[in-house]
Design an enzyme around this catalytic site. Sequence first.
Site, mmCIF file in Angstrom:
data_model
loop_
_atom_site.group_PDB
_atom_site.id
_atom_site.type_symbol
_atom_site.label_atom_id
_atom_site.label_comp_id
_atom_site.label_asym_id
_atom_site.label_seq_id
_atom_site.Cartn_x
_atom_site.Cartn_y
_atom_site.Cartn_z
ATOM 1 N N GLY A 144 -7.236 4.532 -0.827
ATOM 2 C CA GLY A 144 -7.859 5.824 -0.538
ATOM 3 C C GLY A 144 -8.152 5.986 0.944
ATOM 4 O O GLY A 144 -7.832 7.012 1.549
ATOM 5 N N ASN A 202 -13.189 1.918 -12.747
ATOM 6 C CA ASN A 202 -12.351 2.982 -12.173
ATOM 7 C C ASN A 202 -12.219 4.195 -13.103
ATOM 8 O O ASN A 202 -11.825 5.274 -12.671
ATOM 9 C CB ASN A 202 -10.959 2.455 -11.798
ATOM 10 C CG ASN A 202 -10.943 1.554 -10.579
ATOM 11 O OD1 ASN A 202 -10.126 0.648 -10.464
ATOM 12 N ND2 ASN A 202 -11.846 1.789 -9.635
ATOM 13 N N TRP A 205 -6.810 4.365 3.397
ATOM 14 C CA TRP A 205 -5.532 4.369 4.130
ATOM 15 C C TRP A 205 -4.992 5.802 4.206
ATOM 16 O O TRP A 205 -4.526 6.256 5.249
ATOM 17 C CB TRP A 205 -4.537 3.459 3.416
ATOM 18 C CG TRP A 205 -3.195 3.351 4.080
ATOM 19 C CD1 TRP A 205 -2.835 2.454 5.050
ATOM 20 C CD2 TRP A 205 -2.032 4.157 3.812
ATOM 21 N NE1 TRP A 205 -1.530 2.650 5.414
ATOM 22 C CE2 TRP A 205 -1.002 3.689 4.674
ATOM 23 C CE3 TRP A 205 -1.761 5.211 2.954
ATOM 24 C CZ2 TRP A 205 0.275 4.247 4.688
ATOM 25 C CZ3 TRP A 205 -0.488 5.771 2.968
ATOM 26 C CH2 TRP A 205 0.508 5.291 3.830
ATOM 27 N N ASP A 249 -7.084 -3.358 -2.547
ATOM 28 C CA ASP A 249 -8.082 -2.327 -2.229
ATOM 29 C C ASP A 249 -7.764 -1.612 -0.915
ATOM 30 O O ASP A 249 -7.145 -2.185 -0.025
ATOM 31 C CB ASP A 249 -9.471 -2.990 -2.167
ATOM 32 C CG ASP A 249 -10.597 -1.991 -2.315
ATOM 33 O OD1 ASP A 249 -10.331 -0.813 -2.664
ATOM 34 O OD2 ASP A 249 -11.760 -2.382 -2.084
HETATM 35 C C1 IPE Z 1 -11.516 -2.860 -7.331
HETATM 36 O O1 IPE Z 1 -11.444 -1.877 -6.335
HETATM 37 C C2 IPE Z 1 -10.605 -2.527 -8.449
HETATM 38 C C3 IPE Z 1 -9.171 -2.499 -8.121
HETATM 39 C C4 IPE Z 1 -8.645 -2.890 -7.001
HETATM 40 C C5 IPE Z 1 -8.330 -2.028 -9.162
HETATM 41 P P1 IPE Z 1 -12.544 -0.741 -6.215
HETATM 42 O O2 IPE Z 1 -12.234 0.019 -4.997
HETATM 43 O O3 IPE Z 1 -12.632 0.022 -7.480
HETATM 44 O O4 IPE Z 1 -13.860 -1.613 -6.042
HETATM 45 P P2 IPE Z 1 -15.351 -1.191 -5.640
HETATM 46 O O5 IPE Z 1 -15.866 -0.352 -6.745
HETATM 47 O O6 IPE Z 1 -15.295 -0.473 -4.341
HETATM 48 O O7 IPE Z 1 -16.069 -2.488 -5.528
HETATM 49 C C1 IPE Z 2 -7.518 0.451 -4.606
HETATM 50 O O1 IPE Z 2 -7.720 1.396 -3.605
HETATM 51 C C2 IPE Z 2 -6.769 1.012 -5.783
HETATM 52 C C3 IPE Z 2 -7.588 1.201 -6.999
HETATM 53 C C4 IPE Z 2 -8.827 0.868 -7.140
HETATM 54 C C5 IPE Z 2 -6.928 1.827 -8.125
HETATM 55 P P1 IPE Z 2 -8.936 2.396 -3.656
HETATM 56 O O2 IPE Z 2 -8.515 3.601 -4.416
HETATM 57 O O3 IPE Z 2 -10.141 1.714 -4.162
HETATM 58 O O4 IPE Z 2 -9.105 2.754 -2.122
HETATM 59 P P2 IPE Z 2 -10.464 2.866 -1.311
HETATM 60 O O5 IPE Z 2 -11.224 1.610 -1.536
HETATM 61 O O6 IPE Z 2 -11.187 4.058 -1.830
HETATM 62 O O7 IPE Z 2 -10.024 3.005 0.103
HETATM 63 MG MG MG Z 3 -11.618 0.654 -3.279
#
Ligand code: IPE
Ligand code: IPE
Ligand code: MG
Length: 248
Positions: free
Chosen positions: A24, A69, A26, A21
């Site tokens: 985004g 997602n 980062w 996680d």
């Molecule tokens: C969890 O991350 C799913 C993956 C890492 C693929 P999210 O960023 O989607 O989780 P929430 O929704 O913030 O809990």
């Molecule tokens: C995890 O990073 C990757 C996926 C869930 C695909 P995020 O995309 O959730 O990144 P943040 O949490 O928004 O920073």
């Molecule tokens: Mg996330």
Amino acid sequence: MSLKSTIDLNNLPEHVAIVMDGNGRWAKKQGKLRVFGHQNGVKSVRNVTEAAAEIGVKYLTLYAFSTENWNRPKLEITALMELLVSTIKKETATLMKNNIRLAAIGDLNSLPAKCQNELLTAIEETKNNTRMTLVLALSYSSKWDITNAVKQISQKVKEGILDVNQINDNTITEHLSTSAIPNPELMIRTSGEYRISNFLLWELAYSELYFTETFWPDFSKEEFYAAIVDFQKRERRFGKTSEQLKAK
Ligand code: IPE
Ligand code: IPE
Ligand code: MG
């Protein structure tokens, strides 16, 4: 000195599961688009896969795309799916070289056809590799998996193949998409979020949890070793007392 040398190789988790996680945030931190974060997350996948295989972890599960997602902006979903295809294509040779088997859990039928094809090709090509299994959780959520298991079990009861009184926790385990994989002893989540987000709810019942503030694209081999070292300091009691464990 690397933390690697301080790892007790006789007390390794057989299975490590990771919620990758923070991609985004980062990217946003440096004024870039979220996709840039996902692209840079691939390098961490490579590093951690290598680190896990090197020390002797047998299963590494990476949460790459959740059922939830699918609710993200379409553009981001498309970018993630394309990244998945290009990464699998690019990395299959490395998986072969390192004797790593690829597997996937989740509602794979919901992925774009191109993703399914690349994925199934790589899974087929690497199926005889024995050093480690890399499991990608794609279009995965634990509630989806458990619901499917309940449906299959109900069907068997209805057909008279299974007696309701015979249902126990093994029955559930056997009907999950993770049935061939041992439960993770260790779950890591990056980016300072302290939640499970519908990941392996059943399988994590007794896992040790490790949280770090590091965003996934910055997660290094060294941080992976740190998580393992931390895991090795834990006393896993499974309901017993500390005294009981020491007596044996
Ligand atoms: C969890 O991350 C799913 C993956 C890492 C693929 P999210 O960023 O989607 O989780 P929430 O929704 O913030 O809990
Ligand atoms: C995890 O990073 C990757 C996926 C869930 C695909 P995020 O995309 O959730 O990144 P943040 O949490 O928004 O920073
Ligand atoms: Mg996330």
